[in-house]
Scaffold this active site. Structure first.
Site, mmCIF file in Angstrom:
data_model
loop_
_atom_site.group_PDB
_atom_site.id
_atom_site.type_symbol
_atom_site.label_atom_id
_atom_site.label_comp_id
_atom_site.label_asym_id
_atom_site.label_seq_id
_atom_site.Cartn_x
_atom_site.Cartn_y
_atom_site.Cartn_z
ATOM 1 N N CYS A 44 -41.997 -31.085 17.318
ATOM 2 C CA CYS A 44 -41.428 -32.284 17.943
ATOM 3 C C CYS A 44 -40.007 -32.062 18.431
ATOM 4 O O CYS A 44 -39.540 -32.779 19.317
ATOM 5 C CB CYS A 44 -41.478 -33.466 16.976
ATOM 6 S SG CYS A 44 -40.616 -33.177 15.415
ATOM 7 N N GLU A 51 -40.741 -41.452 13.206
ATOM 8 C CA GLU A 51 -40.271 -40.124 13.614
ATOM 9 C C GLU A 51 -41.138 -39.686 14.784
ATOM 10 O O GLU A 51 -42.271 -39.250 14.594
ATOM 11 C CB GLU A 51 -40.369 -39.149 12.444
ATOM 12 C CG GLU A 51 -39.470 -39.509 11.277
ATOM 13 C CD GLU A 51 -37.994 -39.509 11.639
ATOM 14 O OE1 GLU A 51 -37.610 -38.758 12.556
ATOM 15 O OE2 GLU A 51 -37.228 -40.270 11.029
#
Length: 458
Positions: A249, A215
């Site tokens: 993110c 991720e």
């Protein structure tokens, strides 16, 4: 904070291998019991977690609930409700040429999972993958980030109080601890962080031919077309950028705005900053701080362009005011890497094709945001690629555990949330069960019925 020694890491790995081999984690009742235990632990430790998040990131208890605790509780509830149906063997069809046989997919745990978590959402992003590991029937080693030491300590305390170390445990430390962990053949490594470190993790996992879920991140674009609702767009973009002081993110990394509405949109974003955080943002209880002095110095170098709004910093307090940088060029330094801070660079376009071409000329982002009418939104989705996307909003796709969450290309591989978290730590085992009451000779040499086989297969 004391780092876990290489000797202790070796012991942990050996103990977890032994415990997994006992078959205890495979029981559905056991898994459900552990999921419920984790939920109880999170609720019990909520105040300690909130205090730790405030100390590490100046994160308010409200933001902590919205972006950390509530997501975990909802995820746990979803797994507890659905685990039995997910784990049930799935019947699939069987081709005529291999009948009489029955075919099923069995779902089995991969084994031992290594979860390496980041510092930006240090509680949620450590425990969210763990939910998948528990659901799947795996053991797990958690490695929190040393950059948020208070949260890391609370996680260790919580896990050690509620779980045996042979099943779930915490390893503390930095790069050295990671290197020690990489020496062992974990069955799956779940890493959240930067693409650069993701490559290191993938290389380490390749030595053991083990699965990885990466991720990562990247420069997530936000497009605002001339037919967008500017007031709504301004508020939602501002919210997406100030959450965790931009250290997200999936934060809107940069803005691509139609030149006809740029002036009005920037005014709306600026107004939204102050509506949410007040006129003196430095004193707001709802605005975070940058994680480390090193991160501050990295962000400081970007504050030298055409500052439309903000730009104030306090190095000692690790504070950066929400900042809009106008008239940015694609060659500028700020456009070369993920910002990971409360700075919003703005570029304009005249035709939507220009914005799409710019996005496609760079690495695939973790998220993409588009503000405008549905017809053009469909075009943007059709002609671009990203891990996830929102139309007329930012960030909120991460909160739906029925949606897969993950990157593509440079922004990651593999998915999680909801059932995808369960599958991330699961091996789908195809099994054919053949009858012994009838043995059709078509498959055996000397292939007397080869012509019939060709007709059946064809």
């Amino acid at each position: 904070m004391e780092e876990t020694s290489a000797k202790d890491i070796a012991k942990i790995y050996k103990k977890q291998r032994t415990f997994f081999a006992s078959q205890e984690t495979k029981s559905i009742d056991f898994r459900l019991q552990q999921l419920k235990k984790l939920k109880e632990a999170i609720l019990q430790y909520e105040n300690k977690v909130n205090e730790a998040l405030w100390r590490d990131l100046h994160k308010s208890k409200e933001e902590a609930f919205l972006t950390e605790t509530s997501l975990l509780i909802e995820e746990l509830n979803y797994h507890i409700k659905n685990l039995k149906s997910w784990a049930k063997p799935k019947k699939v069809g069987t081709p005529l040429q291999i009948k009489p046989s029955r075919s099923k997919i069995y779902f089995e745990p991969l084994g031992i999972g290594l979860i390496i978590a980041p510092w930006n959402y240090p509680f949620q992003l450590t425990l969210n993958p763990l939910i998948g590991a528990i659901s799947a029937g795996c053991c797990a080693v958690l490695k929190p980030s040393p950059d948020t030491p208070n949260v890391a300590r609370v996680i260790e305390e919580m896990i050690s109080e509620h779980f045996s170390s042979e099943y779930i445990t915490v390893v503390q430390g930095g790069k050295e601890a990671n290197q020690e962990l990489f020496k062992f053949a974990f069955d799956v490594t779940f890493f959240t962080g930067s693409p650069g470190v993701g490559k290191i993790v993938m290389k380490a996992a390749a030595e053991h031919l083990s699965r990885v879920v990466l991720e990562l991140g990247g420069k997530s674009p936000c497009i605002v077309n001339k037919d967008a609702n500017l007031k709504i767009a301004g508020k939602r973009i501002a919210w997406g950028k100030i959450m965790n002081a931009g250290q997200t993110c999936i934060a809107p990394d940069y803005l691509l705005v139609h030149k006809e509405v740029k002036k009005d949109l920037l005014a709306e974003i600026s107004k939204a900053f102050e509506e949410m955080l007040g006129g003196n943002i430095a004193n707001s209880n709802y605005y975070g701080r940058i994680v480390t002095p090193a991160a501050m110095n990295r962000l400081k170098k970007y504050l030298n362009g055409d500052i439309y709004y903000g730009g104030k910093i306090d190095l000692e307090k690790k504070y950066i005011e929400p900042t809009i940088l106008n008239n940015i060029d694609s060659e500028d330094e700020i456009m070369q890497e993920e910002i990971f801070g409360p700075i919003l660079p703005v570029m304009e376009f005249g035709e939507l094709t220009e914005a799409i071409s710019y996005i496609n000329g760079n690495e695939k982002p973790l998220a993409l945001y588009y503000f405008g009418k549905d017809k053009t939104a469909k075009r943007v989705l059709r002609e671009t690629s990203s891990g996830g996307a929102c139309i007329n909003d930012t960030l909120i796709h991460v909160a739906n555990h029925k949606l897969p969450f993950g990157g593509v290309g440079n922004s990651g591989m593999g998915k999680y949330h909801g059932k995808e978290s369960y599958l991330a730590f699961t091996h789908e085992r195809g099994v054919v069960n053949s009858s012994t009451k009838l043995d059709i000779p078509l498959k055996y040499p000397p292939y007397k019925f080869f012509g019939l086989i060709k007709k059946i297969v064809g």
